[in-house]
Design a protein around this motif. Structure first.
Motif, PDB file in Angstrom:
ATOM      1  N   MET A   1       0.860  -1.192   0.000  1.00  0.00           N
ATOM      2  CA  MET A   1       0.000   0.000   0.000  1.00  0.00           C
ATOM      3  C   MET A   1       0.888   1.231   0.000  1.00  0.00           C
ATOM      4  O   MET A   1       1.586   1.505   0.967  1.00  0.00           O
ATOM      5  CB  MET A   1      -0.851  -0.083   1.276  1.00  0.00           C
ATOM      6  N   PRO A   4      -1.825   5.633   1.082  1.00  0.00           N
ATOM      7  CA  PRO A   4      -3.110   5.489   1.788  1.00  0.00           C
ATOM      8  C   PRO A   4      -3.829   6.822   1.999  1.00  0.00           C
ATOM      9  O   PRO A   4      -5.049   6.894   1.968  1.00  0.00           O
ATOM     10  CB  PRO A   4      -2.722   4.856   3.130  1.00  0.00           C
ATOM     11  N   LEU A   7      -5.803   8.044  -1.085  1.00  0.00           N
ATOM     12  CA  LEU A   7      -6.945   7.147  -1.263  1.00  0.00           C
ATOM     13  C   LEU A   7      -8.048   7.450  -0.247  1.00  0.00           C
ATOM     14  O   LEU A   7      -9.227   7.496  -0.581  1.00  0.00           O
ATOM     15  CB  LEU A   7      -6.495   5.683  -1.098  1.00  0.00           C
ATOM     16  N   ALA A   8      -7.622   7.703   1.000  1.00  0.00           N
ATOM     17  CA  ALA A   8      -8.595   8.042   2.047  1.00  0.00           C
ATOM     18  C   ALA A   8      -9.288   9.355   1.713  1.00  0.00           C
ATOM     19  O   ALA A   8     -10.491   9.516   1.919  1.00  0.00           O
ATOM     20  CB  ALA A   8      -7.901   8.142   3.400  1.00  0.00           C
ATOM     21  N   VAL A  10      -9.812  10.586  -1.287  1.00  0.00           N
ATOM     22  CA  VAL A  10     -10.767  10.310  -2.374  1.00  0.00           C
ATOM     23  C   VAL A  10     -12.043   9.702  -1.786  1.00  0.00           C
ATOM     24  O   VAL A  10     -13.172  10.115  -2.113  1.00  0.00           O
ATOM     25  CB  VAL A  10     -10.138   9.376  -3.434  1.00  0.00           C
ATOM     26  N   GLY A  11     -11.860   8.741  -0.903  1.00  0.00           N
ATOM     27  CA  GLY A  11     -13.021   8.094  -0.251  1.00  0.00           C
ATOM     28  C   GLY A  11     -13.844   9.090   0.535  1.00  0.00           C
ATOM     29  O   GLY A  11     -15.074   9.087   0.468  1.00  0.00           O
ATOM     30  N   PHE A  12     -13.128   9.978   1.224  1.00  0.00           N
ATOM     31  CA  PHE A  12     -13.821  10.983   2.049  1.00  0.00           C
ATOM     32  C   PHE A  12     -14.680  11.901   1.172  1.00  0.00           C
ATOM     33  O   PHE A  12     -15.856  12.137   1.454  1.00  0.00           O
ATOM     34  CB  PHE A  12     -12.783  11.802   2.822  1.00  0.00           C
ATOM     35  N   GLY A  15     -17.608  10.029  -0.224  1.00  0.00           N
ATOM     36  CA  GLY A  15     -18.614   9.820   0.831  1.00  0.00           C
ATOM     37  C   GLY A  15     -19.370  11.091   1.150  1.00  0.00           C
ATOM     38  O   GLY A  15     -20.597  11.099   1.301  1.00  0.00           O
ATOM     39  N   LEU A  16     -18.619  12.199   1.192  1.00  0.00           N
ATOM     40  CA  LEU A  16     -19.239  13.495   1.484  1.00  0.00           C
ATOM     41  C   LEU A  16     -20.259  13.841   0.391  1.00  0.00           C
ATOM     42  O   LEU A  16     -21.386  14.271   0.680  1.00  0.00           O
ATOM     43  CB  LEU A  16     -18.145  14.570   1.545  1.00  0.00           C
ATOM     44  N   ILE A  18     -21.819  11.776  -1.671  1.00  0.00           N
ATOM     45  CA  ILE A  18     -22.975  10.869  -1.593  1.00  0.00           C
ATOM     46  C   ILE A  18     -23.908  11.321  -0.473  1.00  0.00           C
ATOM     47  O   ILE A  18     -25.125  11.413  -0.637  1.00  0.00           O
ATOM     48  CB  ILE A  18     -22.513   9.411  -1.374  1.00  0.00           C
TER      49      ILE A  18
ATOM     50  N   PRO B  10      -8.101   2.292   3.189  1.00  0.00           N
ATOM     51  CA  PRO B  10      -8.141   3.757   3.368  1.00  0.00           C
ATOM     52  C   PRO B  10      -9.332   4.392   2.661  1.00  0.00           C
ATOM     53  O   PRO B  10      -9.964   5.308   3.183  1.00  0.00           O
ATOM     54  CB  PRO B  10      -6.840   4.235   2.736  1.00  0.00           C
ATOM     55  N   GLY B  14     -12.199   6.479   4.463  1.00  0.00           N
ATOM     56  CA  GLY B  14     -12.510   7.849   4.034  1.00  0.00           C
ATOM     57  C   GLY B  14     -13.965   7.996   3.650  1.00  0.00           C
ATOM     58  O   GLY B  14     -14.625   8.988   3.977  1.00  0.00           O
TER      59      GLY B  14
END
Lengths: 123, 289
Positions: A1, A4, A7-8, A10-12, A15-16, A18, B10, B14
């Motif tokens: 990895m 990280p 990537l986190a 991007v996920g955040f 999610g925000l 959505i 991750p 996130g």
């Protein structure tokens, strides 16, 4: 990895995004217990007309003024006068306009248009 | 040995954090604000005040069509009973008799009465108000749209009107009029895409649209008969016609329904500029054939 944190992030952001779509569009907060001041202008007009009709019926200005306060208009007299002008311009039911004029008098507002309307209606 | 992290971890972490923060933001910190609400969204006590205002306005001008239109906006399917409950509560709370009478007069028109409230009703018609508005308001009961219909859509127990157009406060029998369809919603739509205002009728039964229902529309000295389902792309239970300005329409289903009178368009402002309001009436089947 290797990365990280990006990537986190991007996920955040995903999610925000959505959550905001869900919270503002799909399942927005619905207010069922609103106040009179949040009514659509059409219903505010109707509300004022009914306050005028009730005032005409019982002559209780304190009660009528208390009801008008619920609209929380900063300049109630001006607001009522403007509603009368709009109603005359929109060719609203003269009975409704008379109810509003009944409120305008104790509020101390009038205008040439209102006077002309009253004269035309009484003539 | 090199430590390996499962790569989607991750992004999932996130995502969860983003969703949680987003929902807190959307629902708690900055929720959607509705500033242009309808009376059905009012707080319970304000809604009751609104109902009382409607009843007092009816006592002042005797305009039953307008009263019905205003009450429909509250979205209460049993508005007559709601108003009668308010009248009973007004007795409990020792409120003015005039308040009880104004409420009961409207509840009575819906065929709802109560022995407790009937005690407060005058036995003689009230003296007409000398106000100019009341003088101008000379509502007369609309003639039946369908004199040959076997069903009687108007309650036979409805109060008669005095010469001056005021409702007489005669206590009503408890019998509720039998109607096949009831008006359950009346919406005013300011449609930016439509230059002509439409009178739209939707007929439902158990939330399903019903086709082939005859709708009778009258205005001035004219009348039209529409049938639902002729525009299937808009729904099986849908019918419409273009409304003229400054013209009140009366709408009733031929099979027997509430008569909705005083339906008319009015100027409104849409995103595309000034338009005329379309009116949508929704009838639901409540009786059996």
């Amino acid at each position: 990895m290797k990365r990280p944190v990006p990537l986190a992030a991007v996920g955040f952001l995903l999610g925000l995004g959505i959550a905001l779509v869900l919270g503002w569009v799909v399942w927005p907060v619905e207010y069922y217990d609103t106040e009179v001041l949040f009514l659509h202008p059409t219903y505010k007009f109707e509300y004022a007309v009914m306050v005028g009709a009730a005032y005409e019926l019982d002559g209780d200005w304190e009660r009528a003024a208390g009801r008008l306060l619920a609209l929380e208009e900063p300049e109630m007299g001006v607001w009522v006068r403007d509603q009368i002008h709009l109603a005359i311009a929109a060719n609203e039911d003269p009975v409704k306009i008379q109810h509003l004029i009944g409120l305008a008098r104790p509020l101390g507002v009038t205008s040439e248009i209102i006077e002309a309307f009253v004269e035309a209606e009484s003539g | 040995m090199k430590e390996q992290t499962f790569w989607p971890l991750p992004i999932i972490a996130g995502l969860v954090l983003g969703v949680a923060l987003g929902l807190i933001l959307a629902w708690l910190i900055a929720p959607v604000q509705y500033h242009d609400t309808a009376p059905d969204r009012l707080r319970a006590d304000l809604k009751e005040e609104y109902i009382l205002l409607i009843c007092e306005t009816y006592a002042a001008d005797g305009d039953w069509a307008e009263t019905q239109e205003r009450l429909v906006e509250l979205g209460d399917r049993d508005i007559g009973a709601t108003i009668m409950e308010m009248a009973e509560r007004a007795i409990e709370q020792g409120r003015p008799v005039s308040t009880i009478r104004h409420l009961a007069a409207v509840a009575n028109r819906y065929g709802v009465t109560s022995p407790a409230v009937a005690r407060f009703m005058p036995t003689v018609p009230p003296t007409p108000s000398p106000s100019p508005a009341a003088e101008r308001a000379t509502p007369t009961p609309a003639p039946p749209l369908l004199p040959t219909a076997t069903r009687t859509p108007t309650p036979t127990a409805s109060p008669t009107r005095a010469a001056a157009g005021r409702a007489t406060y005669t206590p009503q029998p408890t019998a509720t009029p039998v109607l096949l369809y009831r008006l359950t919603a009346q919406e005013r739509i300011c449609d930016a895409d439509r230059p002509d205002p439409l009178l739209q009728v939707v007929v439902l039964h158990d939330d399903e649209e019903v086709g082939g229902v005859e709708v009778v529309v009258t205005w001035r000295s004219e009348s039209a008969r529409l049938f639902t389902g002729f525009k299937p792309e808009l729904g099986l239970g849908y019918a419409d016609m273009i409304m003229e300005s400054n013209t009140p329409y009366a709408v009733q289903l031929a099979a027997g329904s509430d008569e909705v009178s005083g339906v008319q368009t009015a100027p409104c402002t849409s995103e595309a500029g000034p338009r005329l309001v379309s009116v949508r009436l929704v009838f639901e089947k409540v009786g059996t054939d």
